[in-house]
Design a protein around this motif. Structure first.
Motif, mmCIF file in Angstrom:
data_model
loop_
_atom_site.group_PDB
_atom_site.id
_atom_site.type_symbol
_atom_site.label_atom_id
_atom_site.label_comp_id
_atom_site.label_asym_id
_atom_site.label_seq_id
_atom_site.Cartn_x
_atom_site.Cartn_y
_atom_site.Cartn_z
ATOM 1 N N VAL A 238 -12.484 -5.117 -11.586
ATOM 2 C CA VAL A 238 -12.958 -4.093 -12.501
ATOM 3 C C VAL A 238 -12.770 -3.074 -12.248
ATOM 4 N N CYS A 239 -12.212 -2.696 -13.981
ATOM 5 C CA CYS A 239 -12.075 -1.520 -13.675
ATOM 6 C C CYS A 239 -13.203 -0.418 -13.278
ATOM 7 N N PRO A 240 -13.101 0.708 -12.584
ATOM 8 C CA PRO A 240 -14.429 1.404 -12.158
ATOM 9 C C PRO A 240 -14.732 1.860 -13.997
ATOM 10 N N CYS A 242 -13.303 1.859 -17.163
ATOM 11 C CA CYS A 242 -13.660 1.055 -18.719
ATOM 12 C C CYS A 242 -14.466 -0.216 -18.085
ATOM 13 N N LYS A 243 -14.403 -0.816 -17.381
ATOM 14 C CA LYS A 243 -15.272 -1.990 -16.467
ATOM 15 C C LYS A 243 -14.653 -3.416 -16.942
ATOM 16 N N ASN A 244 -12.970 -3.590 -17.368
ATOM 17 C CA ASN A 244 -12.613 -4.254 -18.175
ATOM 18 C C ASN A 244 -11.977 -5.604 -16.917
ATOM 19 N N THR A 245 -12.318 -6.710 -16.757
ATOM 20 C CA THR A 245 -11.107 -7.336 -15.940
ATOM 21 C C THR A 245 -9.728 -8.041 -15.643
ATOM 22 N N ASP A 274 -12.784 -4.446 -6.230
ATOM 23 C CA ASP A 274 -12.851 -3.081 -6.248
ATOM 24 C C ASP A 274 -12.714 -1.992 -5.554
ATOM 25 N N SER A 294 -22.999 -1.188 -9.386
ATOM 26 C CA SER A 294 -21.355 -1.547 -9.862
ATOM 27 C C SER A 294 -21.784 -2.892 -9.546
ATOM 28 N N PRO A 295 -20.635 -3.704 -10.603
ATOM 29 C CA PRO A 295 -20.372 -5.099 -10.860
ATOM 30 C C PRO A 295 -20.667 -6.000 -9.597
#
Length: 322
Positions: A238-240, A242-245, A274, A294-295
């Motif tokens: 998970v990009c810190p 843009c949140k894309n996986t 992460d 964070s996710p």
């Protein structure tokens, strides 16, 4: 094998074997007379002593995996931090990875030492309600190699369980090395006289990890160790920002989700990659405190609640049947 003495000859059948002291390989062994007498087959008195010592520990959880490098110690540390975030709970983390103790670094305790008291070894405390014990505290340097055979590892695990002054605990978490060998057999044997809630199995999504994790699950089934559930670590990145996986380790055979469906096991959660988790571990800080929104932290918290619910339900079931 853990029941083969250091001074035993090659092809020793083991002190617990029916052939102990009788087989051809026993000729000339200094232990032959003792083994032939049958005394070595008697239960280790330490098992009962450990049962008494740990009678004040409410819940005991093992963290296992057949595969190395999947994040067992990272998960164990975060589980301990999360449980200890409730100041009314007493939590301890025991590191039985004798040859690769990483818990002191992850918990920010590198360089700390164990002290002896009248009631045994005193664990090292991260917080007032979070204690840690590891062979790493007994080494003169973090770079020192522990080059031990099975019996010596077995003896150290026995000391950790019997001689550490754990006190009254709500949770004891045991971080184990990869595999299904000496350390695992020892911890199961020594905890046999006390209640163990179960094991949390750690894996990563790819098949090369899952095939070893299935062996660990079979091990648990053979030794009748309940499985609380499975955690899939490194489950996508998970990009810190843009949140894309992105899938770094593709689940080519369906990942932990498919394995759990096939084996009828609970999947506790999928923790995404992460980079801040690794950074927190290197710095000896709790990722859950550093980046709570964070996710990955959210998944960790859900997993911890599932484990707490499992332990509470076990207590309720035992009370209703007693």
């Amino acid at each position: 094998m853990e029941d083969v003495p250091d001074n035993a000859p090659e092809h020793c059948p083991g002190t617990k074997s029916e052939q102990a002291g009788k087989s051809a390989s026993c000729q000339g062994c200094p232990n032959q007379k003792l083994c032939a007498s049958g005394a070595t087959k008697a239960p280790d008195p330490a098992i009962a002593e450990i049962g008494v010592k740990l009678s004040t520990v409410k819940h005991k959880i093992l963290v296992l995996s057949g595969k190395g490098g999947v994040g067992k110690s990272t998960f164990s540390a975060h589980l301990a931090h999360a449980l200890a975030s409730d100041s009314t709970k007493e939590v301890a983390l025991l590191d039985v990875d004798i040859c690769g103790p990483s818990i002191p670094r992850i918990m920010g305790l590198e360089g700390e030492q164990v002290h002896q008291s009248g009631s045994g070894w005193s664990p090292v405390y991260v917080d007032d309600n979070l204690a840690v014990m590891s062979i790493g505290f007994l080494l003169s340097s973090p770079d020192d190699a522990v080059i031990w055979r099975g019996p010596k590892k077995n003896g150290m695990i026995k000391q950790f369980l019997r001689d550490v002054d754990w006190g009254e605990l709500d949770y004891l978490i045991v971080d184990t090395p990869p595999g299904t060998s000496d350390e695992h057999l020892s911890i199961i044997q020594y905890l046999s006289s006390t209640h163990v809630d179960g094991a949390v199995i750690i894996t990563t999504p790819q098949e090369v990890s899952l095939q070893d994790v299935r062996k660990e699950i079979r091990f648990c089934q053979k030794v009748k160790l309940p499985i609380i559930g499975v955690v899939e670590n490194m489950s996508g990145f998970v990009c810190p920002k843009c949140k894309n996986t992105s899938q770094i380790f593709p689940p080519t055979s369906g990942g932990a989700e498919q394995m759990c469906a096939d084996l009828n096991l609970p999947l506790l959660g999928k923790v995404p990659l992460d980079p801040r988790i690794a950074r927190s571990c290197d710095e000896g800080k709790s990722f859950l405190n550093e980046v709570p929104d964070s996710p990955a932290a959210e998944v960790y918290q859900r997993i911890v609640r599932s484990i707490q619910d499992y332990c509470s339900n076990r207590v309720t079931e035992e009370q209703s049947t007693s």
